[in-house]
Design an enzyme around this catalytic site. Structure first.
Site, PDB file in Angstrom:
ATOM      1  N   ASP A 115     -25.944  18.706   0.351  1.00 46.25           N
ATOM      2  CA  ASP A 115     -24.249  18.912   0.433  1.00 46.25           C
ATOM      3  C   ASP A 115     -23.733  18.213  -0.765  1.00 46.25           C
ATOM      4  OD1 ASP A 115     -21.962  19.423   1.557  1.00 46.25           O
ATOM      5  OD2 ASP A 115     -22.213  17.755   3.328  1.00 46.25           O
ATOM      6  N   LYS A 310     -26.537  25.335   9.867  1.00 49.46           N
ATOM      7  CA  LYS A 310     -25.806  23.860   9.703  1.00 49.46           C
ATOM      8  C   LYS A 310     -25.922  22.961  10.972  1.00 49.46           C
ATOM      9  CE  LYS A 310     -21.888  24.655   7.221  1.00 49.46           C
ATOM     10  NZ  LYS A 310     -21.386  24.237   6.228  1.00 49.46           N
ATOM     11  N   CYS A 404       8.731   0.631   4.413  1.00 51.04           N
ATOM     12  CA  CYS A 404       7.209  -0.169   4.412  1.00 51.04           C
ATOM     13  C   CYS A 404       7.355  -1.041   6.059  1.00 51.04           C
ATOM     14  CB  CYS A 404       7.258  -1.318   3.376  1.00 51.04           C
ATOM     15  SG  CYS A 404       5.963  -2.380   3.603  1.00 51.04           S
ATOM     16  N   CYS A 407       8.105  -5.076   5.122  1.00 46.91           N
ATOM     17  CA  CYS A 407       9.189  -5.452   4.380  1.00 46.91           C
ATOM     18  C   CYS A 407      10.538  -4.598   4.528  1.00 46.91           C
ATOM     19  CB  CYS A 407       8.964  -5.949   3.036  1.00 46.91           C
ATOM     20  SG  CYS A 407       8.506  -4.434   1.946  1.00 46.91           S
ATOM     21  N   CYS A 422       4.335   0.924  -1.124  1.00 46.34           N
ATOM     22  CA  CYS A 422       5.588  -0.138  -1.050  1.00 46.34           C
ATOM     23  C   CYS A 422       5.632  -0.715  -2.461  1.00 46.34           C
ATOM     24  CB  CYS A 422       5.245  -0.933   0.203  1.00 46.34           C
ATOM     25  SG  CYS A 422       6.524  -2.321   0.064  1.00 46.34           S
ATOM     26  N   CYS A 428       6.628  -8.378  -0.671  1.00 45.65           N
ATOM     27  CA  CYS A 428       6.084  -7.937   0.639  1.00 45.65           C
ATOM     28  C   CYS A 428       4.933  -8.560   0.988  1.00 45.65           C
ATOM     29  CB  CYS A 428       5.620  -6.403   0.244  1.00 45.65           C
ATOM     30  SG  CYS A 428       4.916  -5.385   1.628  1.00 45.65           S
TER      31      CYS A 428
END
Ligand code: IVH
Length: 686
Positions: A115, A310, A404, A407, A422, A428
């Protein structure tokens, strides 16, 4: 011997030893001998530019030249495989093949389905001339320079009997170990994690800087030979020939002679594959005889002579309780699905990543939906789909937050980036807390006693607003905190004091400069030597340093352009933190391993094998490739080979594990630790 003959000889030898090391896993010379030959070749090539060869072993490091890729048309289109999840459909496929060929006697070759990302290599006269990605199947990207950095791929073939010109196809993979290391690095750097090794491999092979590709530890397995004058009339023997020419061909490949043998191959590998060092997503069954393949032919999309079975990904169905939005140290907002607890491959899952806003949109998740959870890259569970039958009438869509959650600042998104951020970096709270937790973490300043909870309390009381404030803490302030014992206060103060002698490179790492992880910090510290040079470095100067690209350079310049950060650094300097590399220290750190001969074996968590070699040498020790009576000890990681183990035991050579070794060289207690607030740590509790 003329210089030309010597160059020729060294190239052949080095190709051979590369193969012994990277394909066969059995080096026959020591690393020191290898390095000596390599540097002799490098200087001879420098003296004789007329002997330049783009395929010389010296060219594997990858040049720093950044260029786009040219598109190349495939000689034979790259088709895909028909696939199924059911054993009975594989049985039907065999029945169909037997019917179409009019005979029962059909040998089927069973092999792994790796894979990763498929690659086509063209060889002419035994030399690699081109490597092309699958692209749209007709045309792909020429990624030769990147492919050359994969050490298990032969640049010059060995042995004989290869056609003058042929194509070989295989899968480029990123082994689990390298994948985990890469994600750990990305976590520290605040970069988005790769969901699985396949994405990481395909992203890596398309990177524009081959030197970075060389770093990531890609590998490649080969499974299909095309061209005229192939050595055998069947697939299996051709692949064995390819192995002799130097390709990594899996020894899991088996000729199978009946449906029963095919079925037991499936049931064996269904579970056993989990022990393999690379990701696999199934098995491939191919008709062995090339004549029979030709008779069966192709549909428009895939060969009629092969089928992929698979493996069922492990997944579970559960209800989404709510989506929370979490703010990391770098301001990235991660949506997290909070789930009704469900059992998945042996662990209880309560939370799963939703990655970003685009993924929520693509999955079209609604509140209270029944969702499928999978262990994709087997590290962080993820939501892969919704069971629409379980959707309540009138259920509303999940909305990504615009502000956010911590904040309230309006979120921003850079063009072309998936993450919402943010931007309120300095005010913050979770971002500040994340940076403080990172600063005190073991691999950074290693200040004991300050956990998430203490950081929370200190911030709430307004005692700590940035990392420099930590050094203002004193005994009476600390003991006034809720539930804070004298002993804990003393421990923190001692930790803060001790942190003043933490080396400069870890101070650089501790600052939380975006994209500056441990390795980058070390590079910056060692080449710029002190904080003043680092603060005044220009982008041009920074990109001149090994491993530092434009993105990192801009981030460093941007960080020190902010007055808040300059002030903070000045304060830290005032408190007595180490702001330069010691004068005498260049590469040799200590003589702790003087006179010791150390053999490295297996795979490691904290550093790569190459890094361990460098560490041994920097501490005055000698690294050797083979175990003998002279070996002082073996530095053993996971999966040390049984032959080495036996030899070590018979000679009574001591085996030292990674943790013990790190303690020996004074890098102890180095568990991959919490860069809190970032993605991985969010999921630790799962
Ligand atoms: S044979 C014409 N063998 O799976 C047949 N493919 O869905 C050529 N793959 O694009 C493919 N392991 O990237 C073959 N042992 C294996 C494979 C394999 C992985 C990948 C390959 C291919 C895809 C087909």
């Amino acid at each position: 011997m003329t210089p030309a003959e010597r160059i020729d000889y060294l190239r052949r030898e080095l190709h051979l030893h590369n193969h012994n090391y990277y394909v066969l896993n059995t080096p026959t010379i020591t690393d020191r001998e290898f390095d000596a030959m390599m540097s002799e070749l490098q200087s001879l090539e420098a003296e004789h530019p007329e002997m330049f060869d783009p395929l010389s072993p010296t060219q594997r490091v990858g040049s720093d030249l950044t260029k786009g890729f040219t598109q190349v048309r495939h000689v034979y289109p790259m088709l895909s495989l028909g696939n199924t999840y059911s054993v009975s459909e594989v049985d039907e496929f065999i029945g169909r093949v037997q019917g179409a060929l009019g005979q029962k006697d059909v040998t089927i070759v069973g092999e792994m389905k790796y894979d990763g990302t498929s690659i086509s290599l063209i060889y002419e006269h035994g030399r690699l001339v081109r490597a092309v990605t699958r692209g749209d199947g007709e045309k792909g990207d020429d990624v030769t320079e990147n492919v050359k950095t994969i050490r298990s791929i032969p640049l010059q073939l060995q042995g004989e009997g290869y056609p003058e010109m042929f194509e070989i196809r295989g899968e480029i993979v990123l082994p689990w170990e390298a994948f985990d290391r890469l994600n750990r690095e990305r976590e520290i750097n605040g970069e988005p994690l790769f969901a699985n090794p396949r994405n990481a491999a395909s992203g890596t092979i398309k990177m524009l800087n081959p030197a970075e590709v060389a770093h990531r530890g890609l590998d490649a397995y080969f499974y299909y030979l095309l061209g005229e004058n192939l050595p055998a009339d069947n697939h299996y023997d051709n692949m064995q020939a390819a192995r002799r020419w130097g390709f990594k061909v899996s020894d899991i490949m088996r000729p199978l002679h009946s449906i029963e043998e095919v079925d037991s191959f499936i049931s064996f590998w269904d579970t056993e594959r989990k022990r393999l060092p690379v990701a696999t997503d199934g098995l491939v069954f191919k008709v062995n005889s090339l004549r029979q393949q030709l008779n069966l032919g192709y549909t428009a999309k895939s060969p009629r002579w092969a089928i992929a079975y698979k493996f069922q990904a492990e997944r579970a169905l559960t209800r989404l309780r709510f989506v929370s939005f979490e703010v990391g140290r770098t301001g990235v907002i991660t949506p997290v699905a909070n789930l009704e607890p469900v059992l998945l491959s042996g662990t209880i899952v309560k939370r799963a990543s939703l990655h970003n806003a685009d993924i929520i949109k693509t999955l079209d998740i609604h509140n209270d939906d029944m969702v499928y959870v999978e262990k994709g890259g087997e590290i962080i569970p993820k939501i892969t789909g919704v069971d629409l039958e379980g959707r309540a009438p009138g259920a509303t869509e999940i909305e990504f937050v615009k502000n956010c959650p911590a904040c309230g600042t309006e979120l921003v998104r850079e063009p072309g980036e998936a993450a919402w951020i943010c931007p309120n970096k300095y005010h913050c709270p979770p971002q500040i807390a994340g940076r403080i937790e990172h600063f005190v973490a073991r691999r950074a300043m290693n200040i004991d006693g300050i956990g998430e909870e203490t950081v929370g309390q200190l911030m709430q009381m307004g005692l700590v607003k940035d990392i420099a404030d930590l050094y203002e803490l004193n005994y009476s302030v600390l003991t006034s905190l809720d539930r804070f014992a004298e002993k804990s206060a003393q421990r923190i103060l001692a930790g803060l004091e001790a942190s003043k002698s933490v080396p400069f490179e870890r101070v650089v790492f501790a600052l939380s400069i975006p994209f500056v992880g441990e390795i980058v910090a070390r590079r910056l510290a060692r080449s710029l030597r002190n904080i003043d040079s680092l603060m005044s470095a220009t982008t041009d100067q920074l990109v001149g340093i090994d491993d530092i690209g434009e993105k990192i350079a801009e981030s460093v310049v941007g960080f020190f352009a902010e007055p808040v950060n300059r002030d903070m650094v000045d304060r830290l300097r005032g408190y007595g933190l180490t702001m330069s590399m010691p004068e005498e220290e260049q590469e040799a750190h200590s003589q702790r391993l003087a006179g010791q001969t150390i053999v490295i074996s297996g795979t490691f968590t904290h550093h790569s094998r190459d890094e361990y070699k460098a560490i041994i040498e920097a501490n005055g020790g000698k690294n050797s490739g083979s175990i003998s009576k002279k070996t002082t000890f073996i530095l053993a990681g996971e999966n040390m080979g049984p032959a080495k183990l036996e030899k070590a035991q018979s000679l009574g050579v001591r085996i030292v594990d990674e943790t013990e070794f790190l303690n020996m060289i004074g890098e102890g207690a180095a568990e991959p630790d919490a860069a809190e607030g970032s993605e991985l740590s969010l999921f630790k509790e799962l």
